[in-house]
Write a protein that holds these residues in place. Structure first.
Motif, mmCIF file in Angstrom:
data_model
loop_
_atom_site.group_PDB
_atom_site.id
_atom_site.type_symbol
_atom_site.label_atom_id
_atom_site.label_comp_id
_atom_site.label_asym_id
_atom_site.label_seq_id
_atom_site.Cartn_x
_atom_site.Cartn_y
_atom_site.Cartn_z
ATOM 1 N N GLY A 59 74.769 12.735 22.015
ATOM 2 C CA GLY A 59 73.942 13.685 21.260
ATOM 3 C C GLY A 59 74.739 14.898 20.827
ATOM 4 O O GLY A 59 74.612 15.374 19.691
ATOM 5 N N PHE A 63 75.601 15.973 17.020
ATOM 6 C CA PHE A 63 75.318 17.305 16.493
ATOM 7 C C PHE A 63 76.601 17.972 15.964
ATOM 8 O O PHE A 63 76.590 18.593 14.895
ATOM 9 C CB PHE A 63 74.665 18.165 17.578
ATOM 10 N N ARG A 121 77.244 19.078 12.160
ATOM 11 C CA ARG A 121 77.535 20.504 11.911
ATOM 12 C C ARG A 121 78.810 20.650 11.088
ATOM 13 O O ARG A 121 78.842 21.369 10.085
ATOM 14 C CB ARG A 121 77.673 21.205 13.267
ATOM 15 N N SER A 176 82.429 17.889 22.840
ATOM 16 C CA SER A 176 81.667 16.636 22.797
ATOM 17 C C SER A 176 82.577 15.424 22.998
ATOM 18 O O SER A 176 82.176 14.445 23.646
ATOM 19 C CB SER A 176 80.912 16.522 21.474
#
Lengths: 238, 85
Positions: free
Chosen positions: A212, A216, A220, A27
Protein backbone atom coordinates in the motif's frame (compact mmCIF):
# COMPACT_ATOMS: atom_id res chain seq x y z
CA UNK A 1 0.90 38.84 -12.66
CA UNK A 2 3.93 39.69 -14.80
CA UNK A 3 5.23 37.29 -17.41
CA UNK A 4 8.33 36.57 -15.36
CA UNK A 5 6.38 35.74 -12.21
CA UNK A 6 3.93 33.61 -14.20
CA UNK A 7 6.79 31.63 -15.68
CA UNK A 8 8.31 31.27 -12.23
CA UNK A 9 5.01 29.99 -10.82
CA UNK A 10 4.68 27.48 -13.63
CA UNK A 11 8.26 26.31 -13.17
CA UNK A 12 7.67 25.62 -9.46
CA UNK A 13 6.40 22.02 -9.90
CA UNK A 14 9.65 21.12 -11.64
CA UNK A 15 11.70 22.56 -8.79
CA UNK A 16 9.42 20.87 -6.25
CA UNK A 17 10.44 17.41 -7.44
CA UNK A 18 12.71 16.01 -4.69
CA UNK A 19 16.18 14.66 -5.56
CA UNK A 20 15.41 11.49 -3.58
CA UNK A 21 11.85 10.35 -2.97
CA UNK A 22 12.16 9.13 0.62
CA UNK A 23 8.64 7.71 0.66
CA UNK A 24 9.54 5.51 -2.29
CA UNK A 25 12.76 4.41 -0.58
CA UNK A 26 10.86 3.64 2.63
CA UNK A 27 8.21 1.66 0.79
CA UNK A 28 10.87 -0.32 -1.12
CA UNK A 29 12.51 -1.23 2.20
CA UNK A 30 9.12 -2.24 3.63
CA UNK A 31 8.45 -4.47 0.61
CA UNK A 32 11.90 -6.06 0.99
CA UNK A 33 11.10 -6.74 4.66
CA UNK A 34 7.77 -8.32 3.75
CA UNK A 35 9.38 -10.55 1.12
CA UNK A 36 11.95 -11.73 3.69
CA UNK A 37 9.25 -12.35 6.30
CA UNK A 38 6.97 -14.15 3.81
CA UNK A 39 9.62 -16.42 2.33
CA UNK A 40 11.74 -17.14 5.40
CA UNK A 41 9.58 -16.93 8.51
CA UNK A 42 5.97 -17.53 7.50
CA UNK A 43 4.88 -21.20 7.43
CA UNK A 44 4.06 -22.74 4.05
CA UNK A 45 0.60 -24.01 3.28
CA UNK A 46 0.10 -27.71 4.12
CA UNK A 47 -1.57 -28.50 0.79
CA UNK A 48 0.03 -26.11 -1.72
CA UNK A 49 3.56 -25.90 -0.34
CA UNK A 50 5.90 -22.93 -0.67
CA UNK A 51 4.20 -21.48 -3.75
CA UNK A 52 1.29 -20.42 -1.52
CA UNK A 53 3.61 -17.68 -0.20
CA UNK A 54 2.98 -15.85 -3.49
CA UNK A 55 -0.29 -14.98 -1.76
CA UNK A 56 1.55 -12.13 0.02
CA UNK A 57 2.31 -10.36 -3.26
CA UNK A 58 -0.56 -11.63 -5.42
CA UNK A 59 -3.49 -10.64 -3.18
CA UNK A 60 -2.23 -7.18 -2.06
CA UNK A 61 -1.44 -6.39 -5.71
CA UNK A 62 -4.96 -7.49 -6.70
CA UNK A 63 -6.62 -5.41 -3.98
CA UNK A 64 -4.55 -2.32 -4.81
CA UNK A 65 -4.46 -2.72 -8.60
CA UNK A 66 -8.04 -3.81 -9.15
CA UNK A 67 -10.14 -2.30 -6.36
CA UNK A 68 -8.18 0.78 -5.24
CA UNK A 69 -6.52 1.93 -8.48
CA UNK A 70 -9.60 1.40 -10.64
CA UNK A 71 -11.78 3.19 -8.08
CA UNK A 72 -9.39 6.17 -7.93
CA UNK A 73 -9.15 6.25 -11.73
CA UNK A 74 -12.93 6.20 -12.15
CA UNK A 75 -13.81 8.60 -9.30
CA UNK A 76 -11.15 11.14 -10.30
CA UNK A 77 -12.20 10.80 -13.95
CA UNK A 78 -15.88 11.18 -13.09
CA UNK A 79 -15.15 14.25 -10.98
CA UNK A 80 -13.07 15.68 -13.82
CA UNK A 81 -16.09 15.42 -16.14
CA UNK A 82 -18.00 17.50 -13.58
CA UNK A 83 -15.43 19.99 -12.25
CA UNK A 84 -12.93 20.10 -15.18
CA UNK A 85 -9.93 20.38 -12.89
CA UNK A 86 -6.65 19.24 -14.47
CA UNK A 87 -5.40 17.89 -11.14
CA UNK A 88 -8.19 15.29 -11.16
CA UNK A 89 -7.15 14.17 -14.63
CA UNK A 90 -3.56 13.81 -13.44
CA UNK A 91 -4.69 11.75 -10.42
CA UNK A 92 -6.73 9.50 -12.74
CA UNK A 93 -3.87 8.91 -15.17
CA UNK A 94 -1.43 8.24 -12.31
CA UNK A 95 -3.78 5.72 -10.70
CA UNK A 96 -4.35 4.01 -14.06
CA UNK A 97 -0.66 3.62 -14.80
CA UNK A 98 0.32 2.40 -11.33
CA UNK A 99 -2.75 0.16 -11.28
CA UNK A 100 -1.65 -1.32 -14.59
CA UNK A 101 1.72 -2.25 -13.05
CA UNK A 102 0.00 -3.91 -10.08
CA UNK A 103 -2.47 -5.74 -12.36
CA UNK A 104 0.47 -7.06 -14.39
CA UNK A 105 2.01 -8.42 -11.19
CA UNK A 106 -1.34 -10.05 -10.33
CA UNK A 107 -1.53 -11.83 -13.70
CA UNK A 108 2.10 -12.94 -13.69
CA UNK A 109 2.20 -14.23 -10.10
CA UNK A 110 -1.20 -15.86 -10.60
CA UNK A 111 0.07 -17.70 -13.67
CA UNK A 112 3.16 -18.98 -11.85
CA UNK A 113 1.03 -20.04 -8.89
CA UNK A 114 -1.45 -21.68 -11.28
CA UNK A 115 1.31 -23.70 -12.97
CA UNK A 116 2.39 -25.11 -9.61
CA UNK A 117 -1.15 -25.71 -8.31
CA UNK A 118 -3.27 -26.48 -11.38
CA UNK A 119 -0.55 -27.68 -13.76
CA UNK A 120 -1.13 -24.88 -16.26
CA UNK A 121 -0.06 -21.25 -16.54
CA UNK A 122 -3.38 -20.14 -17.93
CA UNK A 123 -6.97 -21.33 -18.13
CA UNK A 124 -9.80 -19.52 -19.88
CA UNK A 125 -11.95 -19.61 -16.77
CA UNK A 126 -14.17 -16.69 -15.62
CA UNK A 127 -11.93 -15.04 -12.98
CA UNK A 128 -8.74 -15.16 -15.02
CA UNK A 129 -10.41 -14.13 -18.27
CA UNK A 130 -12.25 -11.18 -16.71
CA UNK A 131 -9.07 -10.02 -14.92
CA UNK A 132 -7.21 -10.16 -18.25
CA UNK A 133 -10.02 -8.15 -19.82
CA UNK A 134 -9.62 -5.47 -17.12
CA UNK A 135 -5.87 -5.44 -17.79
CA UNK A 136 -6.58 -4.79 -21.48
CA UNK A 137 -9.10 -2.07 -20.58
CA UNK A 138 -6.55 -0.20 -18.44
CA UNK A 139 -3.95 -0.67 -21.18
CA UNK A 140 -6.40 0.80 -23.70
CA UNK A 141 -6.96 3.74 -21.30
CA UNK A 142 -3.21 4.44 -21.33
CA UNK A 143 -2.93 3.99 -25.11
CA UNK A 144 -5.90 6.31 -25.64
CA UNK A 145 -4.26 9.00 -23.51
CA UNK A 146 -1.08 8.67 -25.51
CA UNK A 147 -2.92 8.91 -28.83
CA UNK A 148 -4.85 12.17 -28.27
CA UNK A 149 -2.94 15.44 -28.54
CA UNK A 150 -5.65 17.82 -27.29
CA UNK A 151 -5.46 17.87 -23.49
CA UNK A 152 -9.14 18.55 -22.84
CA UNK A 153 -10.38 15.85 -25.26
CA UNK A 154 -7.82 13.40 -23.87
CA UNK A 155 -8.96 13.99 -20.30
CA UNK A 156 -12.67 13.78 -21.20
CA UNK A 157 -12.51 10.59 -23.28
CA UNK A 158 -10.18 8.75 -20.92
CA UNK A 159 -12.40 9.71 -17.97
CA UNK A 160 -15.36 8.00 -19.67
CA UNK A 161 -13.28 4.88 -20.30
CA UNK A 162 -12.04 4.93 -16.69
CA UNK A 163 -15.60 5.05 -15.32
CA UNK A 164 -16.61 2.16 -17.62
CA UNK A 165 -13.60 0.09 -16.49
CA UNK A 166 -14.73 0.35 -12.86
CA UNK A 167 -18.03 -1.33 -13.77
CA UNK A 168 -16.09 -4.51 -14.51
CA UNK A 169 -14.52 -4.73 -11.03
CA UNK A 170 -17.62 -5.94 -9.08
CA UNK A 171 -18.23 -8.49 -11.82
CA UNK A 172 -14.66 -9.80 -11.48
CA UNK A 173 -15.14 -10.07 -7.71
CA UNK A 174 -18.36 -12.06 -8.16
CA UNK A 175 -17.09 -14.45 -10.88
CA UNK A 176 -15.92 -17.00 -8.30
CA UNK A 177 -19.44 -17.12 -6.85
CA UNK A 178 -21.38 -16.95 -10.13
CA UNK A 179 -19.41 -19.46 -12.22
CA UNK A 180 -17.62 -22.70 -11.61
CA UNK A 181 -13.92 -22.19 -12.29
CA UNK A 182 -10.42 -22.98 -11.09
CA UNK A 183 -9.85 -19.83 -9.05
CA UNK A 184 -10.69 -20.21 -5.36
CA UNK A 185 -13.13 -17.96 -3.54
CA UNK A 186 -11.71 -14.91 -1.70
CA UNK A 187 -9.86 -15.65 1.53
CA UNK A 188 -9.61 -12.07 2.77
CA UNK A 189 -12.28 -9.98 1.02
CA UNK A 190 -15.34 -11.83 2.29
CA UNK A 191 -17.88 -11.18 5.05
CA UNK A 192 -16.51 -13.86 7.37
CA UNK A 193 -13.20 -13.84 9.22
CA UNK A 194 -10.17 -14.64 6.96
CA UNK A 195 -9.44 -18.40 6.97
CA UNK A 196 -5.74 -18.13 7.79
CA UNK A 197 -3.41 -18.90 10.69
CA UNK A 198 -2.34 -15.94 12.87
CA UNK A 199 1.21 -15.97 11.43
CA UNK A 200 -0.10 -15.90 7.87
CA UNK A 201 -2.62 -13.22 8.72
CA UNK A 202 0.00 -10.96 10.33
CA UNK A 203 2.34 -11.39 7.32
CA UNK A 204 -0.57 -10.55 5.05
CA UNK A 205 -1.26 -7.42 7.14
CA UNK A 206 2.36 -6.31 6.80
CA UNK A 207 2.25 -7.06 3.07
CA UNK A 208 -0.86 -4.91 2.65
CA UNK A 209 0.85 -2.05 4.49
CA UNK A 210 4.11 -2.34 2.54
CA UNK A 211 2.53 -2.68 -0.90
CA UNK A 212 0.00 0.00 0.00
CA UNK A 213 2.86 2.33 0.84
CA UNK A 214 4.60 1.44 -2.43
CA UNK A 215 1.36 2.03 -4.33
CA UNK A 216 0.86 5.44 -2.71
CA UNK A 217 4.53 6.43 -3.24
CA UNK A 218 4.35 5.45 -6.92
CA UNK A 219 1.11 7.38 -7.50
CA UNK A 220 2.52 10.41 -5.67
CA UNK A 221 5.72 10.46 -7.74
CA UNK A 222 3.77 9.82 -10.96
CA UNK A 223 1.43 12.71 -10.10
CA UNK A 224 4.35 15.03 -9.31
CA UNK A 225 5.97 14.11 -12.62
CA UNK A 226 2.71 14.71 -14.54
CA UNK A 227 2.35 18.12 -12.86
CA UNK A 228 5.92 19.05 -13.77
CA UNK A 229 5.44 17.75 -17.33
CA UNK A 230 2.29 19.84 -17.86
CA UNK A 231 3.90 22.92 -16.32
CA UNK A 232 6.90 22.55 -18.55
CA UNK A 233 4.68 22.07 -21.62
CA UNK A 234 2.82 25.29 -20.77
CA UNK A 235 6.10 27.06 -20.20
CA UNK A 236 7.38 25.99 -23.61
CA UNK A 237 4.16 27.10 -25.29
CA UNK A 238 4.26 30.55 -23.61
CA UNK B 1 -12.64 -73.36 -45.35
CA UNK B 2 -10.95 -69.98 -45.88
CA UNK B 3 -12.35 -68.78 -42.51
CA UNK B 4 -10.95 -71.83 -40.75
CA UNK B 5 -7.56 -71.19 -42.31
CA UNK B 6 -7.63 -67.56 -41.23
CA UNK B 7 -8.52 -68.54 -37.65
CA UNK B 8 -5.72 -71.08 -37.62
CA UNK B 9 -3.19 -68.52 -38.86
CA UNK B 10 -4.33 -66.05 -36.24
CA UNK B 11 -3.96 -68.66 -33.51
CA UNK B 12 -0.45 -69.49 -34.71
CA UNK B 13 0.47 -65.81 -34.84
CA UNK B 14 -0.74 -65.27 -31.27
CA UNK B 15 1.14 -68.31 -30.10
CA UNK B 16 4.32 -67.13 -31.81
CA UNK B 17 3.98 -63.68 -30.27
CA UNK B 18 3.57 -65.13 -26.81
CA UNK B 19 6.51 -67.41 -27.36
CA UNK B 20 8.79 -64.64 -28.59
CA UNK B 21 7.87 -62.44 -25.66
CA UNK B 22 8.12 -65.12 -23.02
CA UNK B 23 11.52 -66.85 -23.57
CA UNK B 24 13.74 -64.95 -21.11
CA UNK B 25 11.43 -65.68 -18.21
CA UNK B 26 11.02 -69.29 -19.23
CA UNK B 27 14.78 -69.74 -19.64
CA UNK B 28 15.58 -68.28 -16.26
CA UNK B 29 12.99 -70.50 -14.63
CA UNK B 30 14.13 -73.58 -16.44
CA UNK B 31 17.85 -73.07 -15.82
CA UNK B 32 17.25 -72.19 -12.20
CA UNK B 33 19.23 -68.95 -12.49
CA UNK B 34 18.70 -66.36 -9.81
CA UNK B 35 16.81 -63.35 -11.13
CA UNK B 36 18.84 -60.12 -11.12
CA UNK B 37 18.51 -58.06 -7.97
CA UNK B 38 15.89 -55.37 -8.06
CA UNK B 39 17.78 -52.13 -8.62
CA UNK B 40 14.91 -49.66 -8.84
CA UNK B 41 13.54 -48.55 -5.49
CA UNK B 42 9.82 -47.91 -5.41
CA UNK B 43 9.01 -44.23 -4.99
CA UNK B 44 8.09 -43.46 -1.41
CA UNK B 45 4.55 -42.35 -0.85
CA UNK B 46 4.50 -38.56 -0.93
CA UNK B 47 3.64 -37.07 2.38
CA UNK B 48 3.30 -33.36 2.99
CA UNK B 49 3.08 -30.51 0.50
CA UNK B 50 4.69 -30.61 -2.96
CA UNK B 51 8.08 -28.99 -3.50
CA UNK B 52 7.19 -25.66 -5.09
CA UNK B 53 10.02 -23.50 -3.75
CA UNK B 54 11.34 -22.72 -7.25
CA UNK B 55 7.89 -21.49 -8.34
CA UNK B 56 7.71 -19.26 -5.27
CA UNK B 57 11.16 -17.80 -5.98
CA UNK B 58 10.32 -17.25 -9.65
CA UNK B 59 7.10 -15.48 -8.71
CA UNK B 60 8.81 -13.12 -6.26
CA UNK B 61 11.72 -12.38 -8.62
CA UNK B 62 9.37 -11.59 -11.52
CA UNK B 63 7.05 -9.44 -9.37
CA UNK B 64 9.89 -7.44 -7.83
CA UNK B 65 11.51 -6.99 -11.26
CA UNK B 66 8.26 -5.50 -12.62
CA UNK B 67 8.02 -3.06 -9.68
CA UNK B 68 11.69 -2.15 -9.98
CA UNK B 69 11.41 -1.58 -13.74
CA UNK B 70 8.51 0.81 -13.20
CA UNK B 71 10.39 2.71 -10.47
CA UNK B 72 13.37 3.08 -12.84
CA UNK B 73 10.99 4.35 -15.54
CA UNK B 74 9.56 6.93 -13.12
CA UNK B 75 13.06 8.07 -12.10
CA UNK B 76 14.07 8.50 -15.73
CA UNK B 77 10.94 10.54 -16.43
CA UNK B 78 11.60 12.78 -13.43
CA UNK B 79 15.19 13.25 -14.51
CA UNK B 80 14.12 14.17 -18.06
CA UNK B 81 11.66 16.81 -16.77
CA UNK B 82 14.33 18.33 -14.51
CA UNK B 83 16.78 18.65 -17.38
CA UNK B 84 16.78 22.24 -18.75
CA UNK B 85 15.52 22.40 -22.34
Amino acid sequence: MTTASALDARATPVRRLPPVDWLLVLSALAVAGVVARATLYTPADAMLGAVQRLFYVHVPSAILGMYVACSVMAIAGGLYLWIKDDRLDRIAESAAEVGFVFLTVVLVTGSIWGKASWGTYWAWEPRLTSALFLWFLVLSYLVLRDAIENREARARLSAVLGVLALLLVPFIHMTVYLFRGLHPEPIVLKPEKPAMSPEMLSTFGFAMLAFGLLFFAMIRLRYQWATARDARAELEQA
Amino acid sequence: MRLALQQASVTVAVYQTQESAAPPALESQESGAVPPPQTSVPAPERTGPPDTVSSMKTGYVVALTIFLAYIVLLMRRVASVRKPS
